[in-house]
Design an enzyme around this catalytic site. Sequence first.
Site, PDB file in Angstrom:
ATOM      1  N   GLU A 170       0.827  -1.211   0.000  1.00  0.00           N
ATOM      2  CA  GLU A 170       0.000   0.000   0.000  1.00  0.00           C
ATOM      3  C   GLU A 170       0.862   1.262   0.000  1.00  0.00           C
ATOM      4  O   GLU A 170       0.483   2.274  -0.595  1.00  0.00           O
ATOM      5  CB  GLU A 170      -0.976  -0.002   1.187  1.00  0.00           C
ATOM      6  CG  GLU A 170      -1.964  -1.175   1.216  1.00  0.00           C
ATOM      7  CD  GLU A 170      -2.718  -1.418  -0.096  1.00  0.00           C
ATOM      8  OE1 GLU A 170      -2.921  -0.456  -0.855  1.00  0.00           O
ATOM      9  OE2 GLU A 170      -3.090  -2.592  -0.359  1.00  0.00           O
ATOM     10  N   GLU A 185      -0.366  -0.586  -9.876  1.00  0.00           N
ATOM     11  CA  GLU A 185      -0.012  -1.870  -9.282  1.00  0.00           C
ATOM     12  C   GLU A 185       1.478  -2.171  -9.487  1.00  0.00           C
ATOM     13  O   GLU A 185       2.101  -2.826  -8.652  1.00  0.00           O
ATOM     14  CB  GLU A 185      -0.895  -2.982  -9.886  1.00  0.00           C
ATOM     15  CG  GLU A 185      -0.880  -4.295  -9.130  1.00  0.00           C
ATOM     16  CD  GLU A 185      -1.519  -4.245  -7.734  1.00  0.00           C
ATOM     17  OE1 GLU A 185      -2.076  -3.207  -7.337  1.00  0.00           O
ATOM     18  OE2 GLU A 185      -1.438  -5.268  -7.038  1.00  0.00           O
TER      19      GLU A 185
HETATM   20 ZN   LIG Z   1      -2.473  -2.936  -5.140  1.00  0.00          ZN
END
Ligand SMILES: [Zn+2]
Length: 495
Positions: free
Chosen positions: A261, A290
């Site tokens: 995160e 991502e």
């Molecule tokens: Zn993620």
Amino acid sequence: MSNVERLKNRLADFNALTSAVAIMEWDQQTYMPRGGAAARAEHVGILSRMAHEMFTADETQKLLEHAKGETRDGTDEQALIRVTQREMDLRTKIPASLVEEKSKLSALAHEAWMVARANNDFAGFAPYIEKMFDIARREAEYLGYKEDIYDALLDQYEEGATSADVRKMFGDLKGPNIQLIKDIKERGKPVDDSGLYGEWDERKQREFTEKLVKTIGFDFNRGRQDTAPHPFCTGWSVGDIRLTTRFKPYVGSAIFGSLHEAGHGMYEQGSPTEWDLTPLAGGVSLGLHESQSRTWENIVGRSKAFWKRFLPDLQTTFPQLKSYDLNTWYRSINKVEPSFIRVEADEVTYNMHILVRFEIETDLLKEKLKVKNLPEAWNAKYTEYLGVTPKTDSEGCLQDVHWSGGSIGYFPTYSMGNLLSYQIWNALRKDVGDTDALIEKGEFQPILSWLQKKIYSQGRRYTPKDLVMRVTSKPMGAEDYLAGLDAKYKEIYDL
Ligand SMILES: [Zn+2]
């Protein structure tokens, strides 16, 4: 005042509403008492509708048209208009009646999914999947596409990406990835990670993970970390980015969840302040986003160099880990084990979970697969790609939340993130040099600065494909990722 300025003011109003929604959603996942759920759903629903109406109003559309005549090529203003136009297209092409139909179905489907998963009752959820894919087909027709109906849906999450790109990606990945999984399973020197399971004091986990993410560069003057059942990152300005983590019996849950995160969070914190509160701020796409979370979680966070620096600290925090030497610890946190559950998957098997979902959602969308045959198809693919067969639908096709919410076309962005993380890292190493030496010393600034300059500070100025070309000098491909996994895991598993 110029039309561009007027448009910016209008977008700032819109941003205030969407930020209010984001704060309320963050609060719901972290601190809200359960009794607040009904009112919160109402408030979020109303504010989201107001935001949508404001954005798509004639006035905004007029301002956007007028502003177009005022910008020059290559300017920030022009990028702002391109991004706003894209958002306008996505929000106006689908009729309001279909948006409403979908949001009502989502609410019901979410409830049905939770019940079905708890009771292993696929039949109870099947009618909702049927309806949701029907809505997805209609959405795709409104959004439009050139070759493949899937493209229209995927583009919502990853601008410009196509089904052909995804098929190529998995075509390149599938063979070598399945082979590596097989080799590890059949010939790899076994890894025992049982020592990572136990009871870990929550306060100590919180302090340790906060120290980790602070050291890699997450700025706590412009963000914070709290806990949530499913970790996520959100934010509403470059000066206020929120991370969440969770504490589980596996000591790696909090550590790698926090690093993941924080990767998202540092991307958001790296947006230029002058673009704050405009559509140009933040990450360019889900895949690129991502790639950054996976970089800090896997490439940095699961490296030997990282733990050369942090294992002694961790052992001071949790003396029960004192018996680990660096190598045993490194192998333990990189254990590869085919499993049924995507969210718990290791780096090597992860993409195969995504491949199963991509193939199935494509076939459902094109009605090549009937919903009633979904569990059978799912289990057959798990057996083929991962060598494991789910015993129940709860640990099979009922495990993910995505389809109940109508997020069809979303899954491939996870795999894109994995591929891009290695591709970008290789480009970074060419400029930054010996990254292991830096990581061992806990010097993350040269790494973060490079990412900041090349990616974070670009916000949404370029399209995702353009940005990948600019940063790595080639389109997204599987070779860096496969080579990276090969080098790492053949060493770990002594192959
Ligand atoms: Zn993620």
